[in-house]
Design an enzyme around this catalytic site. Structure first.
Site, PDB file in Angstrom:
ATOM      1  N   GLU A   1      -4.106  -4.403  -4.035  1.00 45.87           N
ATOM      2  CA  GLU A   1      -2.484  -4.248  -4.152  1.00 45.87           C
ATOM      3  C   GLU A   1      -1.947  -3.151  -5.533  1.00 45.87           C
ATOM      4  O   GLU A   1      -1.110  -3.084  -5.393  1.00 45.87           O
ATOM      5  CB  GLU A   1      -2.122  -5.870  -4.606  1.00 45.87           C
ATOM      6  CG  GLU A   1      -1.060  -6.251  -5.103  1.00 45.87           C
ATOM      7  CD  GLU A   1      -0.257  -5.930  -6.407  1.00 45.87           C
ATOM      8  OE1 GLU A   1       0.854  -6.141  -6.773  1.00 45.87           O
ATOM      9  OE2 GLU A   1      -0.853  -5.598  -6.923  1.00 45.87           O
TER      10      GLU A   1
ATOM     11  N   ASP B   1      -7.542  -7.345  -5.891  1.00 44.68           N
ATOM     12  CA  ASP B   1      -7.560  -6.619  -7.108  1.00 44.68           C
ATOM     13  C   ASP B   1      -7.518  -7.131  -8.212  1.00 44.68           C
ATOM     14  O   ASP B   1      -6.665  -7.495  -8.661  1.00 44.68           O
ATOM     15  CB  ASP B   1      -7.849  -5.046  -6.587  1.00 44.68           C
ATOM     16  CG  ASP B   1      -6.232  -4.951  -5.937  1.00 44.68           C
ATOM     17  OD1 ASP B   1      -5.039  -5.656  -5.254  1.00 44.68           O
ATOM     18  OD2 ASP B   1      -5.530  -4.266  -6.158  1.00 44.68           O
TER      19      ASP B   1
END
Length: 480
Positions: free
Chosen positions: A145, A78
């Protein structure tokens, strides 16, 4: 540089560009997880994709490395999605427009996602190649994350055998990271009452601040626009106005660079004049550290306006003016290291409440717990509802690390000098993996990135090349 390395480097940047065309902001992981899973299948490698969209790919050791220790190569899928206010992009559907500017790759008016897309590109290029000597590789790509290491927390590690891990989420190419902060999220909800009036609104926009990563730039003196908004509201206290909304930031771990405050007043012209006078003073005060700061104040008539009670307005002002924010304590053991900090990254007005979300960090578990407790008490003293989540432990320094020594040897051989070795105040997924895998030997490395988590983010091309060659050398020498 040999021909093979040159071709591999080109492939790294090809893959990175492909990744930027796939929307992959936190919480929007399906597309990029599918890309990585399909990539692995197309090159004939075993791949696992779980319900959290984590992807794990396995590649056997090359000839001569069968007895070498297996290694985890790890990055996250991400990115933090940030864009200039006037740039039309839907991060849920649209890819990025990237371009080269000298020695840098940038994205037009948005964050680049090199944090951590370049790591994904590195590892996929290695997995695809038949020319790279390496031990058994367990490539782990985690999700979400940036919003609390959610994917890493949900990852089932039972299929992993390696006791060594190279995390590729650092942002300085001359630095070996050997420890990082733990962290958590705290949400404070200030509830109140509203009533409907008619008249004029005054919309104040604070914009153009540098912002940045709350783990990396928290000690750089950068102005948080949410905190600046509180300062403004306090300065306007003698004016007659009501609060309609205050909104700034959408990532708790990004130093907020844009906040919008909407006010109601029976005397909008006078309120606008006072606001502009105060903001002009603020602009001159922070000119050296925030040269791009600008503001706007606009009046608009409306027949139906929902305003908060005076009681909630006062609580919001007190909250923004007095909340702890930024560096709380510097480390006593490591010179220049921020030990404990917090960042008010998100302010959202929603229905009858103002919601404030913080990212808390500390390299010491006890200090993190105390900070969370103190902030919770502060919020409750203002009748705030408090929720905490996203906890992850600190990653503590390992004194007998073979990976650290191998990195240092390879770095010095390639660069003619020793690397920096440091603990990091930002959070890394190393902490989650170290808590799950007993006796894990872990390091973090990466190319030089600048202004991550902002629309000024850029990746240094020469640094990305140098770091990739260093990674290849570490893998090559891992059987010695």
């Amino acid at each position: 540089m040999v021909k093979t390395d040159s071709a591999l480097l080109n492939r790294v940047f090809e893959i990175f560009k492909e990744l930027t065309l796939i929307p992959h902001g936190s919480g929007n992981m399906d597309g990029i997880a599918e890309y990585v899973q399909t990539f692995a299948k197309n090159i004939g490698l075993k791949v696992i994709r779980d319900e959290a969209n984590n992807v794990v790919i396995f590649k056997s050791a090359t000839k001569g490395y069968e007895n070498a220790d297996a290694v985890i190569l790890q990055g996250h899928l991400d990115m933090v999605c940030q864009a200039k206010a006037d740039y039309g992009i839907d991060f849920l559907k649209d890819g990025l427009e990237i371009y080269v500017d000298g020695d840098f790759i940038k994205a037009r008016s948005t964050s680049l996602g090199a944090d951590n897309g370049i790591a994904v590109a590195y590892v996929l290029a290695i997995l695809e190649s038949d020319e790279v000597p390496h031990p058994k590789i367990e490539a782990v790509f985690t999700t979400d994350e940036e919003i609390g290491m959610i994917g890493a927390g949900k990852l089932d590690i039972s299929a992993l055998t390696a006791k060594k891990m190279i995390n590729l989420d650092s942002e300085e190419d001359d630095t070996l990271t050997v420890s990082c902060a733990g962290g958590s999220e705290l949400l404070c909800i200030l509830n109140g009452e509203k009533k409907i009036v008619g008249g004029s609104t005054v919309t104040v926009t604070l914009d153009g601040l540098l912002g940045g990563h709350s783990g990396v730039e928290i000690d750089k003196g950068r102005t948080n626009s949410n905190i600046l908004a509180g300062k403004l509201l306090k300065a306007l206290e003698n004016e007659e106005f009501s609060l309609i909304s205050v909104d700034g930031g959408d990532k708790s771990n990004a130093i907020t660079n844009r906040t919008t405050v909407v006010l109601y007043s029976d005397f909008p012209d006078a309120l606008k004049a006072s606001t502009e006078k105060i903001l002009s003073l603020y602009k001159s005060e922070i000119a050296k550290t925030e040269p791009g700061f600008f503001y706007s104040v606009k009046i608009k008539k409306a027949e139906k306006i929902e305003i908060f009670s005076q009681e909630l307005k006062n609580r919001v002002i007190s909250f923004l003016l007095n909340t702890p924010n930024g560096v709380i304590k510097m480390s006593d053991e490591v010179a220049g290291l921020v030990e404990t900090s917090l960042n008010l990254g998100i302010l959202v007005t929603e229905n009858n409440s103002v919601r404030a979300q913080f990212s808390l960090r500390s390299n010491k578990a006890a200090s993190l717990s105390l900070l969370e407790s103190n902030l919770s008490d502060f919020c409750k003293a203002l009748n705030g509802e408090v929720k905490t989540f996203g906890h992850y432990p600190p990653w503590e320094f390992k004194t007998d690390s073979a990976l650290q020594e191998l990195y240092k040897q390879c770095y010095e051989a390639l660069n003619g000098e020793k690397p920096k070795v440091e603990a990091l105040h930002a959070g890394l997924e190393c902490s989650v993996f170290a808590s799950k895998i007993k006796d894990l030997d872990c390091i973090a490395m990466g190319p030089s990135l600048f202004d991550v988590h902002t629309y000024n983010e850029k990746l240094c091309i020469s640094s990305a090349k140098k770091t990739f060659l260093l990674l290849l050398d570490i893998l090559k020498k891992s059987n010695s």
